[in-house]
Design a protein around this motif. Structure first.
Motif, mmCIF file in Angstrom:
data_model
loop_
_atom_site.group_PDB
_atom_site.id
_atom_site.type_symbol
_atom_site.label_atom_id
_atom_site.label_comp_id
_atom_site.label_asym_id
_atom_site.label_seq_id
_atom_site.Cartn_x
_atom_site.Cartn_y
_atom_site.Cartn_z
ATOM 1 N N GLU A 245 0.832 -1.210 0.000
ATOM 2 C CA GLU A 245 0.000 0.000 0.000
ATOM 3 C C GLU A 245 0.867 1.262 0.000
ATOM 4 O OE1 GLU A 245 -3.028 2.401 3.011
ATOM 5 O OE2 GLU A 245 -2.144 0.490 3.599
ATOM 6 N N TYR A 246 1.867 1.298 0.882
ATOM 7 C CA TYR A 246 2.752 2.464 0.957
ATOM 8 C C TYR A 246 3.551 2.641 -0.337
ATOM 9 C CZ TYR A 246 1.885 2.907 5.996
ATOM 10 O OH TYR A 246 1.295 3.085 7.217
ATOM 11 N N GLN A 247 3.979 1.553 -0.921
ATOM 12 C CA GLN A 247 4.771 1.631 -2.141
ATOM 13 C C GLN A 247 3.951 2.188 -3.297
ATOM 14 O OE1 GLN A 247 8.197 0.991 -2.341
ATOM 15 N NE2 GLN A 247 7.766 2.156 -4.206
ATOM 16 N N ILE A 248 2.692 1.752 -3.389
ATOM 17 C CA ILE A 248 1.811 2.255 -4.450
ATOM 18 C C ILE A 248 1.611 3.761 -4.300
ATOM 19 C CG2 ILE A 248 -0.558 2.208 -5.320
ATOM 20 C CD1 ILE A 248 -0.616 -0.774 -4.675
ATOM 21 N N LYS A 249 1.407 4.212 -3.063
ATOM 22 C CA LYS A 249 1.239 5.646 -2.826
ATOM 23 C C LYS A 249 2.532 6.403 -3.105
ATOM 24 C CE LYS A 249 -2.435 5.245 0.639
ATOM 25 N NZ LYS A 249 -2.850 5.506 2.039
ATOM 26 N N ALA A 250 3.664 5.782 -2.783
ATOM 27 C CA ALA A 250 4.956 6.440 -3.016
ATOM 28 C C ALA A 250 5.219 6.627 -4.507
ATOM 29 C CB ALA A 250 6.077 5.624 -2.380
ATOM 30 N N ASP A 251 4.775 5.677 -5.313
ATOM 31 C CA ASP A 251 5.016 5.755 -6.757
ATOM 32 C C ASP A 251 4.320 6.949 -7.402
ATOM 33 O OD1 ASP A 251 6.552 3.488 -6.590
ATOM 34 O OD2 ASP A 251 4.949 2.112 -7.185
ATOM 35 N N SER A 252 3.193 7.365 -6.808
ATOM 36 C CA SER A 252 2.449 8.489 -7.378
ATOM 37 C C SER A 252 2.658 9.803 -6.610
ATOM 38 C CB SER A 252 0.954 8.161 -7.419
ATOM 39 O OG SER A 252 0.463 7.879 -6.121
ATOM 40 N N ALA A 253 3.428 9.746 -5.529
ATOM 41 C CA ALA A 253 3.655 10.949 -4.719
ATOM 42 C C ALA A 253 4.855 11.743 -5.235
ATOM 43 C CB ALA A 253 3.868 10.559 -3.254
ATOM 44 N N LYS A 254 4.991 12.956 -4.728
ATOM 45 C CA LYS A 254 6.108 13.814 -5.118
ATOM 46 C C LYS A 254 6.664 14.517 -3.878
ATOM 47 C CE LYS A 254 4.284 14.777 -9.756
ATOM 48 N NZ LYS A 254 3.834 15.848 -10.707
ATOM 49 N N GLY A 255 7.912 14.929 -3.994
ATOM 50 C CA GLY A 255 8.528 15.708 -2.931
ATOM 51 C C GLY A 255 8.739 14.922 -1.652
ATOM 52 N N PRO A 256 8.610 15.589 -0.500
ATOM 53 C CA PRO A 256 8.858 14.942 0.802
ATOM 54 C C PRO A 256 7.934 13.752 1.057
ATOM 55 C CG PRO A 256 8.778 17.328 1.025
ATOM 56 C CD PRO A 256 8.296 17.019 -0.358
ATOM 57 N N ASP A 257 6.696 13.831 0.552
ATOM 58 C CA ASP A 257 5.752 12.733 0.771
ATOM 59 C C ASP A 257 6.240 11.443 0.117
ATOM 60 O OD1 ASP A 257 4.087 14.339 2.197
ATOM 61 O OD2 ASP A 257 2.767 14.819 0.515
ATOM 62 N N LYS A 258 6.879 11.558 -1.025
ATOM 63 C CA LYS A 258 7.362 10.386 -1.741
ATOM 64 C C LYS A 258 8.419 9.650 -0.906
ATOM 65 C CE LYS A 258 9.187 8.968 -6.244
ATOM 66 N NZ LYS A 258 7.953 8.263 -6.649
ATOM 67 N N ALA A 259 9.360 10.413 -0.361
ATOM 68 C CA ALA A 259 10.411 9.808 0.458
ATOM 69 C C ALA A 259 9.829 9.205 1.736
ATOM 70 C CB ALA A 259 11.472 10.853 0.792
ATOM 71 N N LYS A 260 8.861 9.890 2.323
ATOM 72 C CA LYS A 260 8.239 9.413 3.561
ATOM 73 C C LYS A 260 7.501 8.093 3.328
ATOM 74 C CE LYS A 260 5.086 10.865 7.233
ATOM 75 N NZ LYS A 260 4.195 11.976 7.712
ATOM 76 N N LEU A 261 6.753 8.024 2.243
ATOM 77 C CA LEU A 261 5.999 6.814 1.928
ATOM 78 C C LEU A 261 6.928 5.657 1.543
ATOM 79 C CD1 LEU A 261 3.080 8.445 -0.084
ATOM 80 C CD2 LEU A 261 2.879 7.244 2.102
ATOM 81 N N ALA A 262 8.003 5.978 0.846
ATOM 82 C CA ALA A 262 8.967 4.947 0.479
ATOM 83 C C ALA A 262 9.613 4.351 1.726
ATOM 84 C CB ALA A 262 10.034 5.530 -0.447
ATOM 85 N N LYS A 263 9.898 5.216 2.711
ATOM 86 C CA LYS A 263 10.468 4.743 3.979
ATOM 87 C C LYS A 263 9.462 3.856 4.719
ATOM 88 C CE LYS A 263 13.442 4.790 7.447
ATOM 89 N NZ LYS A 263 12.626 4.211 8.524
ATOM 90 N N ALA A 264 8.187 4.241 4.690
ATOM 91 C CA ALA A 264 7.147 3.434 5.335
ATOM 92 C C ALA A 264 7.025 2.070 4.665
ATOM 93 C CB ALA A 264 5.810 4.174 5.280
#
Length: 245
Positions: free
Chosen positions: A119-138
């Motif tokens: 779930e976090y990876q899917i959100k990270a793939d479409s996110a940008k900026g700080p949110d992308k890094a945060k979701l990738a870490k999650a």
């Protein structure tokens, strides 16, 4: 002229008084859309629409609910681990059941964190900026937790299925299947096949036999060993009442 009009009115009035039927029939189901003013609306009481009262759950809600039971599962983990540590092997029923329940608990936690990581990876793939890094870490943290619970589940199932003292445990065939399935989900295919093979040899009448054959068949098929895959698929077809059929 006035006299003629008065005469007609008198005749119609007399006819109505004598029970003459009117020229139209009143429609009882006519609905009139009445718009109430703001002052009147609060006075009107209507039953709530049942559909509007039904709760709705998204995939995120379901995963969140699963996360809410984390504390309960942690407490269960501690209790079951304590039972295993303090119960002698001679008390087969209690200790073997504690092993089984703890292994199942770890397996469920492993599946939960694996889904959260995805779930976090899917959100990270479409996110940008700080949110992308945060979701990738999650997502990475979720993968790490999933692997941790996978190893715990494998260790627990191994402790149950490798102990001769528990060989008569009524759910041993189920434990072996869950053990193999957990290994298979973690991509430990060699170890999973060894567990499935033990299930087939020791419990040939188990309801999980066709599932074990199917696991072998799929493995051989993906490996390009078509003759071995065909042989195993034919074994599955001997159990038409099974879900694997």
């Amino acid at each position: 002229m006035k006299l003629a009009i008065l005469g007609v009115l008198a005749l119609s009035t007399t006819a109505a008084a004598q029970g003459a039927k009117p020229k139209y029939t009143r429609q009882q189901d006519v609905k009139i859309d009445v718009k109430l003013s703001d002052r009147v609306k609060p006075i009107q009481q209507q039953a709530p629409d049942p559909k509007s009262q039904q709760p709705t759950l998204s995939a995120d809600d379901v995963l969140s609910i699963e996360g809410l039971v984390g504390n309960i599962r942690t407490e269960q983990e501690q209790i079951l681990a304590q039972i295993i540590a303090n119960t002698p092997d001679s008390d087969v029923d209690e200790k073997s059941d504690a092993y089984f329940r703890l292994g199942e608990l770890y397996a469920k936690q492993q599946r939960y964190w694996r889904l959260k990581a995805v779930e976090y990876q899917i959100k990270a793939d479409s996110a940008k900026g700080p949110d992308k890094a945060k979701l990738a870490k999650a997502a990475q943290d979720g993968q790490a937790k999933a692997k941790d619970y996978l190893l715990k589940a494998v260790k627990t199932y191994k402790g149950l299925t490798d102990n001769d003292a528990f060989r008569n445990y009524p759910k041993m065939d189920m434990a072996l299947f869950y053990y193999g399935y957990t290994l298979q989900g973690g991509k430990y295919m060699k170890e999973a096949r060894a567990v499935y093979d033990k299930l087939l040899k020791n419990y040939p009448n188990s309801k999980y036999v066709p599932e074990a054959h199917l696991a072998f068949a799929d493995y051989y098929f993906e490996a390009g060993q078509l003759a071995d895959a065909e042989s195993r698929y034919k074994m599955v077809l001997k159990f038409p009442k099974s879900s694997a059929y």
